[in-house]
Motif scaffolding. Structure first.
Motif, PDB file in Angstrom:
ATOM      1  N   MET A 188       0.843  -1.206   0.000  1.00 18.57           N
ATOM      2  CA  MET A 188       0.000   0.000   0.000  1.00 18.57           C
ATOM      3  C   MET A 188       0.876   1.253   0.000  1.00 18.57           C
ATOM      4  SD  MET A 188      -2.955  -1.294   2.606  1.00 18.57           S
ATOM      5  CE  MET A 188      -4.031   0.105   2.440  1.00 18.57           C
ATOM      6  N   ALA A 189       1.931   1.244   0.809  1.00 12.53           N
ATOM      7  CA  ALA A 189       2.855   2.378   0.839  1.00 12.53           C
ATOM      8  C   ALA A 189       3.560   2.534  -0.497  1.00 12.53           C
ATOM      9  CB  ALA A 189       3.866   2.191   1.971  1.00 12.53           C
ATOM     10  N   ALA A 190       3.993   1.428  -1.090  1.00 17.48           N
ATOM     11  CA  ALA A 190       4.675   1.487  -2.386  1.00 17.48           C
ATOM     12  C   ALA A 190       3.732   1.962  -3.486  1.00 17.48           C
ATOM     13  CB  ALA A 190       5.258   0.122  -2.739  1.00 17.48           C
ATOM     14  N   THR A 191       2.472   1.579  -3.408  1.00 20.69           N
ATOM     15  CA  THR A 191       1.496   2.061  -4.386  1.00 20.69           C
ATOM     16  C   THR A 191       1.295   3.567  -4.239  1.00 20.69           C
ATOM     17  OG1 THR A 191       0.371  -0.075  -4.440  1.00 20.69           O
ATOM     18  CG2 THR A 191      -0.892   1.823  -5.205  1.00 20.69           C
ATOM     19  N   PHE A 192       1.241   4.044  -3.017  1.00 24.62           N
ATOM     20  CA  PHE A 192       1.129   5.488  -2.766  1.00 24.62           C
ATOM     21  C   PHE A 192       2.343   6.212  -3.356  1.00 24.62           C
ATOM     22  CE2 PHE A 192       1.712   9.241  -0.024  1.00 24.62           C
ATOM     23  CZ  PHE A 192       0.463   9.837  -0.155  1.00 24.62           C
ATOM     24  N   ILE A 193       3.530   5.659  -3.142  1.00 23.92           N
ATOM     25  CA  ILE A 193       4.755   6.242  -3.692  1.00 23.92           C
ATOM     26  C   ILE A 193       4.718   6.206  -5.224  1.00 23.92           C
ATOM     27  CG2 ILE A 193       7.248   5.838  -3.950  1.00 23.92           C
ATOM     28  CD1 ILE A 193       7.149   4.906  -0.945  1.00 23.92           C
ATOM     29  N   TYR A 194       4.293   5.085  -5.776  1.00 24.34           N
ATOM     30  CA  TYR A 194       4.190   4.970  -7.235  1.00 24.34           C
ATOM     31  C   TYR A 194       3.294   6.072  -7.803  1.00 24.34           C
ATOM     32  CZ  TYR A 194       2.218   3.642 -11.675  1.00 24.34           C
ATOM     33  OH  TYR A 194       1.751   3.689 -12.970  1.00 24.34           O
ATOM     34  N   TYR A 195       2.124   6.266  -7.196  1.00 23.22           N
ATOM     35  CA  TYR A 195       1.230   7.308  -7.707  1.00 23.22           C
ATOM     36  C   TYR A 195       1.840   8.700  -7.547  1.00 23.22           C
ATOM     37  CZ  TYR A 195      -2.673   4.361  -9.024  1.00 23.22           C
ATOM     38  OH  TYR A 195      -3.472   3.440  -9.653  1.00 23.22           O
TER      39      TYR A 195
END
Length: 194
Positions: free
Chosen positions: A172-179
């Motif tokens: 979830m954190a990595a997805t937030f960073i990706y966006y």
């Protein structure tokens, strides 16, 4: 009390516990997102700038995720809003100087990811690493990468029933960073294309 009433009472009690756990998890995730937004702001901007170099030039943005972080890789390549110029990193030999790389893994001391990072350094290919920061004696992704973005997830976010922690929200954190990276790249590209 009939067995039916006991079961209903038991289910209701667990349902309330589940509700409380979900509320705690939601609060903890929001805190992680805020921490990333505040403490990784410059790294996100630098990372987006580095990746945008490939999109502006003749290169591609290659993505490699390990284990559960492959979810972000799939999102970037096959999601409803794929990252421009993105390709799955399969062979380092296919990279050219204009390419950029995004590596995603659970922890910064991941040996396999660190080995790839060393090979990218040897090849002169700039790259970003996204991972939870861990202490290590040797080289890690933070020291090897051009830009390191920390997920700020080192353990489960909420207490579990057995005394341990559950809810390890690194994807979830990595997805937030990706966006965050994608929004910044899109903004930079819009300025460049105007």
């Amino acid at each position: 009390m009939t067995i039916y009433r006991v079961m209903v009472l038991h289910l209701f009690t667990h349902w309330r516990e589940w509700q409380n756990m979900l509320k705690m998890f939601s609060t903890q995730c929001a805190g992680i997102f805020q921490k990333i937004q505040q403490s990784e702001e410059y790294a996100l901007e630098d990372g987006a700038r580095l990746l945008a170099q490939a999109a502006v030039g003749e290169g591609n943005i290659y993505i490699k995720g390990w284990k559960e972080m492959q979810a972000v890789e799939v999102l970037a390549l096959e999601g409803p809003e794929p990252l421009r110029c993105a390709k799955k990193l399969e062979k380092l030999e296919e990279l050219i100087d204009a390419d950029r790389v995004l590596l995603l893994t659970r922890f910064s001391n991941d040996k396999e990811a660190a080995e790839m990072a060393k090979q990218l350094n040897d090849s002169g290919i700039p790259f970003i690493a996204v991972a939870g920061k861990t202490e290590t004696d040797g080289e890690d992704l933070e020291s090897l990468s051009d830009v390191f973005i920390q997920t700020h997830v080192a353990r489960g976010l909420i207490p579990g029933e057995n005394g341990g922690r559950v809810g390890f929200a690194d994807t979830m954190a990595a997805t937030f960073i990706y966006y965050g990276l994608q929004f910044a790249i899109d903004e930079m590209m819009a300025d460049y294309e105007d």
